[in-house]
Write a protein that holds these residues in place. Sequence first.
Motif, PDB file in Angstrom:
ATOM      1  N   GLU A  75      40.977  29.803  48.550  1.00  0.00           N
ATOM      2  CA  GLU A  75      39.529  29.611  48.620  1.00  0.00           C
ATOM      3  C   GLU A  75      38.859  30.957  48.880  1.00  0.00           C
ATOM      4  O   GLU A  75      38.432  31.234  49.994  1.00  0.00           O
ATOM      5  CB  GLU A  75      39.201  28.659  49.761  1.00  0.00           C
ATOM      6  CG  GLU A  75      38.266  27.556  49.366  1.00  0.00           C
ATOM      7  CD  GLU A  75      38.028  26.648  50.561  1.00  0.00           C
ATOM      8  OE1 GLU A  75      36.925  26.732  51.115  1.00  0.00           O
ATOM      9  OE2 GLU A  75      38.942  25.901  50.951  1.00  0.00           O
ATOM     10  N   PRO A  76      38.791  31.815  47.842  1.00  0.00           N
ATOM     11  CA  PRO A  76      38.211  33.142  48.043  1.00  0.00           C
ATOM     12  C   PRO A  76      36.783  33.009  48.564  1.00  0.00           C
ATOM     13  O   PRO A  76      36.031  32.151  48.103  1.00  0.00           O
ATOM     14  CB  PRO A  76      38.220  33.763  46.648  1.00  0.00           C
ATOM     15  CG  PRO A  76      39.051  32.889  45.803  1.00  0.00           C
ATOM     16  CD  PRO A  76      39.118  31.556  46.436  1.00  0.00           C
ATOM     17  N   SER A  77      36.442  33.875  49.507  1.00  0.00           N
ATOM     18  CA  SER A  77      35.160  33.720  50.192  1.00  0.00           C
ATOM     19  C   SER A  77      33.972  33.923  49.264  1.00  0.00           C
ATOM     20  O   SER A  77      32.896  33.419  49.520  1.00  0.00           O
ATOM     21  CB  SER A  77      35.094  34.708  51.356  1.00  0.00           C
ATOM     22  OG  SER A  77      35.159  36.019  50.838  1.00  0.00           O
ATOM     23  N   GLN A 103      25.327  30.777  54.913  1.00  0.00           N
ATOM     24  CA  GLN A 103      26.592  31.323  54.400  1.00  0.00           C
ATOM     25  C   GLN A 103      26.402  32.099  53.094  1.00  0.00           C
ATOM     26  O   GLN A 103      27.078  33.090  52.843  1.00  0.00           O
ATOM     27  CB  GLN A 103      27.603  30.194  54.181  1.00  0.00           C
ATOM     28  CG  GLN A 103      28.237  29.729  55.476  1.00  0.00           C
ATOM     29  CD  GLN A 103      29.296  28.692  55.237  1.00  0.00           C
ATOM     30  OE1 GLN A 103      29.326  28.056  54.191  1.00  0.00           O
ATOM     31  NE2 GLN A 103      30.149  28.493  56.230  1.00  0.00           N
ATOM     32  N   GLN A 104      25.477  31.605  52.261  1.00  0.00           N
ATOM     33  CA  GLN A 104      25.261  32.280  50.969  1.00  0.00           C
ATOM     34  C   GLN A 104      24.776  33.707  51.191  1.00  0.00           C
ATOM     35  O   GLN A 104      25.275  34.654  50.600  1.00  0.00           O
ATOM     36  CB  GLN A 104      24.255  31.490  50.135  1.00  0.00           C
ATOM     37  CG  GLN A 104      24.822  30.159  49.658  1.00  0.00           C
ATOM     38  CD  GLN A 104      23.930  29.485  48.661  1.00  0.00           C
ATOM     39  OE1 GLN A 104      22.926  30.026  48.219  1.00  0.00           O
ATOM     40  NE2 GLN A 104      24.285  28.251  48.299  1.00  0.00           N
ATOM     41  N   ALA A 105      23.777  33.849  52.076  1.00  0.00           N
ATOM     42  CA  ALA A 105      23.240  35.184  52.348  1.00  0.00           C
ATOM     43  C   ALA A 105      24.301  36.063  52.998  1.00  0.00           C
ATOM     44  O   ALA A 105      24.456  37.243  52.640  1.00  0.00           O
ATOM     45  CB  ALA A 105      22.014  35.090  53.243  1.00  0.00           C
ATOM     46  N   ASN A 106      25.048  35.463  53.946  1.00  0.00           N
ATOM     47  CA  ASN A 106      26.123  36.211  54.605  1.00  0.00           C
ATOM     48  C   ASN A 106      27.098  36.776  53.591  1.00  0.00           C
ATOM     49  O   ASN A 106      27.489  37.938  53.645  1.00  0.00           O
ATOM     50  CB  ASN A 106      26.917  35.284  55.531  1.00  0.00           C
ATOM     51  CG  ASN A 106      26.295  35.252  56.906  1.00  0.00           C
ATOM     52  OD1 ASN A 106      25.380  36.022  57.168  1.00  0.00           O
ATOM     53  ND2 ASN A 106      26.777  34.360  57.747  1.00  0.00           N
ATOM     54  N   GLU A 107      27.514  35.922  52.660  1.00  0.00           N
ATOM     55  CA  GLU A 107      28.534  36.333  51.702  1.00  0.00           C
ATOM     56  C   GLU A 107      27.981  37.395  50.758  1.00  0.00           C
ATOM     57  O   GLU A 107      28.694  38.307  50.359  1.00  0.00           O
ATOM     58  CB  GLU A 107      29.027  35.102  50.913  1.00  0.00           C
ATOM     59  CG  GLU A 107      30.298  35.327  50.152  1.00  0.00           C
ATOM     60  CD  GLU A 107      31.443  35.826  51.039  1.00  0.00           C
ATOM     61  OE1 GLU A 107      31.454  35.506  52.250  1.00  0.00           O
ATOM     62  OE2 GLU A 107      32.325  36.535  50.524  1.00  0.00           O
ATOM     63  N   ARG A 108      26.689  37.240  50.409  1.00  0.00           N
ATOM     64  CA  ARG A 108      26.087  38.272  49.553  1.00  0.00           C
ATOM     65  C   ARG A 108      26.137  39.617  50.252  1.00  0.00           C
ATOM     66  O   ARG A 108      26.473  40.638  49.654  1.00  0.00           O
ATOM     67  CB  ARG A 108      24.644  37.896  49.213  1.00  0.00           C
ATOM     68  CG  ARG A 108      24.515  37.069  47.937  1.00  0.00           C
ATOM     69  CD  ARG A 108      23.105  37.089  47.423  1.00  0.00           C
ATOM     70  NE  ARG A 108      22.181  36.438  48.349  1.00  0.00           N
ATOM     71  CZ  ARG A 108      21.949  35.114  48.358  1.00  0.00           C
ATOM     72  NH1 ARG A 108      22.571  34.326  47.501  1.00  0.00           N
ATOM     73  NH2 ARG A 108      21.105  34.584  49.218  1.00  0.00           N
ATOM     74  N   ARG A 109      25.836  39.605  51.561  1.00  0.00           N
ATOM     75  CA  ARG A 109      25.869  40.848  52.317  1.00  0.00           C
ATOM     76  C   ARG A 109      27.295  41.417  52.347  1.00  0.00           C
ATOM     77  O   ARG A 109      27.513  42.601  52.184  1.00  0.00           O
ATOM     78  CB  ARG A 109      25.363  40.605  53.741  1.00  0.00           C
ATOM     79  CG  ARG A 109      24.214  41.528  54.114  1.00  0.00           C
ATOM     80  CD  ARG A 109      23.642  41.171  55.472  1.00  0.00           C
ATOM     81  NE  ARG A 109      22.987  39.873  55.461  1.00  0.00           N
ATOM     82  CZ  ARG A 109      23.197  38.897  56.349  1.00  0.00           C
ATOM     83  NH1 ARG A 109      24.071  39.068  57.320  1.00  0.00           N
ATOM     84  NH2 ARG A 109      22.565  37.760  56.258  1.00  0.00           N
ATOM     85  N   TYR A 110      28.260  40.502  52.528  1.00  0.00           N
ATOM     86  CA  TYR A 110      29.657  40.944  52.586  1.00  0.00           C
ATOM     87  C   TYR A 110      30.078  41.563  51.258  1.00  0.00           C
ATOM     88  O   TYR A 110      30.711  42.619  51.211  1.00  0.00           O
ATOM     89  CB  TYR A 110      30.576  39.777  52.933  1.00  0.00           C
ATOM     90  CG  TYR A 110      32.003  40.201  53.153  1.00  0.00           C
ATOM     91  CD1 TYR A 110      32.367  40.929  54.278  1.00  0.00           C
ATOM     92  CD2 TYR A 110      32.996  39.901  52.217  1.00  0.00           C
ATOM     93  CE1 TYR A 110      33.666  41.335  54.472  1.00  0.00           C
ATOM     94  CE2 TYR A 110      34.294  40.316  52.401  1.00  0.00           C
ATOM     95  CZ  TYR A 110      34.623  41.023  53.541  1.00  0.00           C
ATOM     96  OH  TYR A 110      35.903  41.431  53.740  1.00  0.00           O
ATOM     97  N   LEU A 111      29.694  40.897  50.173  1.00  0.00           N
ATOM     98  CA  LEU A 111      30.085  41.414  48.848  1.00  0.00           C
ATOM     99  C   LEU A 111      29.460  42.785  48.601  1.00  0.00           C
ATOM    100  O   LEU A 111      30.094  43.662  48.002  1.00  0.00           O
ATOM    101  CB  LEU A 111      29.667  40.432  47.754  1.00  0.00           C
ATOM    102  CG  LEU A 111      30.568  39.212  47.606  1.00  0.00           C
ATOM    103  CD1 LEU A 111      30.135  38.386  46.401  1.00  0.00           C
ATOM    104  CD2 LEU A 111      32.028  39.607  47.464  1.00  0.00           C
ATOM    105  N   ALA A 112      28.223  42.969  49.064  1.00  0.00           N
ATOM    106  CA  ALA A 112      27.606  44.288  48.923  1.00  0.00           C
ATOM    107  C   ALA A 112      28.453  45.320  49.667  1.00  0.00           C
ATOM    108  O   ALA A 112      28.689  46.436  49.179  1.00  0.00           O
ATOM    109  CB  ALA A 112      26.184  44.273  49.455  1.00  0.00           C
ATOM    110  N   GLY A 113      28.943  44.921  50.848  1.00  0.00           N
ATOM    111  CA  GLY A 113      29.813  45.813  51.615  1.00  0.00           C
ATOM    112  C   GLY A 113      31.089  46.118  50.851  1.00  0.00           C
ATOM    113  O   GLY A 113      31.554  47.265  50.814  1.00  0.00           O
ATOM    114  N   VAL A 114      31.656  45.093  50.230  1.00  0.00           N
ATOM    115  CA  VAL A 114      32.871  45.297  49.430  1.00  0.00           C
ATOM    116  C   VAL A 114      32.591  46.276  48.303  1.00  0.00           C
ATOM    117  O   VAL A 114      33.384  47.179  48.028  1.00  0.00           O
ATOM    118  CB  VAL A 114      33.391  43.947  48.863  1.00  0.00           C
ATOM    119  CG1 VAL A 114      34.518  44.193  47.876  1.00  0.00           C
ATOM    120  CG2 VAL A 114      33.859  43.047  49.984  1.00  0.00           C
ATOM    121  N   GLY A 115      31.435  46.107  47.672  1.00  0.00           N
ATOM    122  CA  GLY A 115      31.053  47.013  46.587  1.00  0.00           C
ATOM    123  C   GLY A 115      30.993  48.452  47.075  1.00  0.00           C
ATOM    124  O   GLY A 115      31.541  49.355  46.441  1.00  0.00           O
TER     125      GLY A 115
END
Lengths: 309, 248
Positions: A75-77, A103-115
């Motif tokens: 279940e990838p985040s 959670q949606q906003a949180n994950e968007r922020r996380y993905l930006a960090g991953v980027g």
Amino acid sequence: MSVEQRTARLHDTQPIAEAHRSPPPPGRVTVLSLLLIFCGLLVLVSLWTLASEDELSLGRRPWQNLKKTVAEMSEPSFLRVWFGDTHAEARDADGKVLRVDDQQANERRYLAGVGRALWTTLRIATLGTALAALIALPLGLLAARTLHAPRPLFWGAKAVLDTMRSIHTLVFGLFLVGIVGLGATAGILAVALHSAGTLGKLLAEAIESLDAHPVDAVRATGATGAQVFFLGVWPAVLPQYVSQVLYVWEFNIRDSTILGLVGAGGLGLLLSEAMSLFQWGRLATLLLAIVIMVTAFDAVSRAVRRRLV
Amino acid sequence: MTALAVVEASGLYVNAGDHVLLRDVNLSVAAGERIAIVGHNGAGKSSFLRAVSGFNGVHRGSLKVLGTDISVIRERRALRDLRSHVAQVHQGLHLIGRLSVLDNVLIGGAARNASWLTWIRRWPAHEAEHARAALARVGMSWAAGRRTDSLSGGERQKVAIARALHQNAPMLLADEPTASLDAEAADEVINLLTALVAERKSTLICVVHDLDLVPRLADRVIVLRRGQVVADVAVTANTASELRGVMK
């Protein structure tokens, strides 16, 4: 029979074609079979000793553990960007709502960090490889047997290259974090130092395996040593070197994803964070990101390299 | 031994490790002579050429090239100077494939232009002109900008001859210059070589594999066998068939 007699027989009294048709000397076959026997023995000894030290067990419940890990990572985040709960409530033991998460906003922020981390990793690998290519150039030239550098310099360059190659990027990273502090600089230097060893050796070997005829022909015109190098060796070896640098770059992009584990910047930091917080979903996201970046870069680099040589 | 000898070997031994490549070679080549060297593979033909251009050390005896004794040269500069006076045409293997045809020809002038600018292949204008003239002489002007590895074997060999021309040396060594060429290309290369040697009155020492070519290329033929000179004769009309008898 003396060497002279033998060569005389080979070259003069026999027609050449016949000399070629004669069976290969027995020496080579023996060496190969000895090597195979040796490798086989090494495998058996390794297995036997490890088993007797009880190091070969798969743990108590390997099958259940595997299933659990797969389930956790299935279940990838990043899926939460679309399917996440916009009002996820975190409650304490009494059922009191502590906070409400989007959670949606949180994950968007996380993905930006991953980027951002991917971008950092890419920059570390790129700058590290560029620096390595520069360091490797003089060392590789000195370590190429066919260029006849002065003995002490030849051995010195060889020793430095071997040392740099035998110390892993991660180990260099550990030292460098202590020296220049946490962050990308340590990563860049770690990549550069290890890769310079690899590139220098590859360059030296590329030069050694060059066809000697054209180089000798340049020398035969009375050219100086520098002219022989720049007119005879360099044009022939340059495309190979560029291709090797690209290959090492490709390799470094893979390698620098874990540099963050020792605090040297990039994706590794997120990896270690996700692992220590048991956030398997986020780990899955990170692994996917790595796979996509590495595959894309490999494809581009391979296509470029194929056109080079 | 005339005063005009350009190559003079006496009691020459050349070794590679324990392996004797040339043993007790005595011969003298006068300026302007055209010499063919024949022999089986491993007989020492190429070793002799390499010795003349200072690539094989002299083990025993002496070897004088253009008046300089190769066995006593210690300075690199002297060796380079000697080499610049000995042009070479080999089997077409010795051009730099990734360089342009003109760049390959320009290499012939390396010894005259020691400037570091030549390292980045910047040559004086008169050198470029001279190189273009050499290319024109061998009929390869059209290929000046082409990459050398895009040429055929015969074309490459003509470029090699142009490089030797550009080098402008009184002596030309050729090692099987027509090996791996088809009959037509070989014919062209040989005509070119002989014409140029006649034009410039240079000395030609040519290793030849195809015995039929000997009369066209040389006035004198030297047969090597196991590193020794076994025959040294003037070329006549039936030399080729005589050589076949000797070499059987």
